[in-house]
Design an enzyme around this catalytic site. Structure first.
Site, mmCIF file in Angstrom:
data_model
loop_
_atom_site.group_PDB
_atom_site.id
_atom_site.type_symbol
_atom_site.label_atom_id
_atom_site.label_comp_id
_atom_site.label_asym_id
_atom_site.label_seq_id
_atom_site.Cartn_x
_atom_site.Cartn_y
_atom_site.Cartn_z
ATOM 1 N N ILE A 77 0.690 -1.290 -0.105
ATOM 2 C CA ILE A 77 0.018 0.098 -0.171
ATOM 3 C C ILE A 77 0.948 1.114 0.038
ATOM 4 O O ILE A 77 1.750 1.444 0.715
ATOM 5 C CB ILE A 77 -1.019 0.023 1.148
ATOM 6 C CG1 ILE A 77 -1.673 -1.441 1.468
ATOM 7 C CG2 ILE A 77 -1.879 1.277 1.169
ATOM 8 C CD1 ILE A 77 -2.300 -1.464 2.954
ATOM 9 N N CYS A 78 0.587 2.082 -0.957
ATOM 10 C CA CYS A 78 1.324 3.392 -0.885
ATOM 11 C C CYS A 78 -0.063 4.578 -1.035
ATOM 12 O O CYS A 78 -1.217 4.131 -1.118
ATOM 13 C CB CYS A 78 2.389 3.816 -1.919
ATOM 14 S SG CYS A 78 1.698 3.666 -3.539
ATOM 15 N N GLY A 79 0.206 5.675 -1.280
ATOM 16 C CA GLY A 79 -0.815 6.886 -1.560
ATOM 17 C C GLY A 79 -1.718 6.287 -2.673
ATOM 18 O O GLY A 79 -3.017 6.124 -2.498
#
Ligand code: RB5
Length: 166
Positions: A77-79
């Site tokens: 998960i990232c932005g």
């Protein structure tokens, strides 16, 4: 023909999860949900919300754990989910995709043997992310000949020096 010596996946999967600051809150939420449901979760960080952290520092170790078999599936998960996906796919043996819909969450496993799910913590709401994760973890590769043939052609690229230049 792919997959060469892959044993049938058990239902009790070990799940690796990793996020930078853009995905930290969603990682915490999903980790809590997974553990409450009895999943074995390995958290590759970041261990706190640090605005200056870099997604490769957490995504790549998680992806490497998937590739080595230390965990069975991964969640990155990232932005946006984009950087996590790009980084994860640099690890040989990883088939990662950014998925924000339920159809792709199972079809990506069934047809393409996706083993890392990437999410955008600033894009997808918690409830939908949780449904996507459950769908991803419940899905199994079909092992149909046509899918083995296609995944085999993709994985063969990892054997070619300077791959992409065919
Ligand atoms: C970090 O601000 C952000 O760029 C990162 O989380 C991610 O969205 C990159 O793809």
């Amino acid at each position: 023909m792919y997959p060469p010596d892959t044993p049938p996946e058990s239902l009790a999967l070990r799940v690796g999860i990793a996020a930078d600051h853009g995905g930290f809150e969603l990682k915490e939420y999903l980790t809590g949900m997974l553990r409450a449901e009895g999943w074995a979760v390995v958290d590759f960080g970041d261990e706190g919300l640090r605005e200056g952290d870099d997604y490769p520092d957490f995504i790549v170790p998680m992806a490497a754990a998937v590739a080595s078999g230390n965990v069975d599936r991964g969640i990155g998960i990232c932005g946006s989910g984009v950087g996590a996906c790009i980084a994860a796919n640099k690890v040989d043996g990883v088939r990662a995709c950014r998925v924000h819909d339920l159809y792709s969450a199972h079809q990506g496993v069934e047809d393409d043997h996706m083993n890392v799910l990437c999410l955008g913590g600033r894009v997808v709401l918690e409830e939908l992310a949780w449904e996507i994760v459950q769908t991803f973890l419940s899905a199994r590769f079909s092992t149909a000949e046509r899918h083995c043939r296609r995944v085999s052609k993709v994985m063969a690229l990892e054997e070619i020096p300077f791959r992409g230049i065919l």
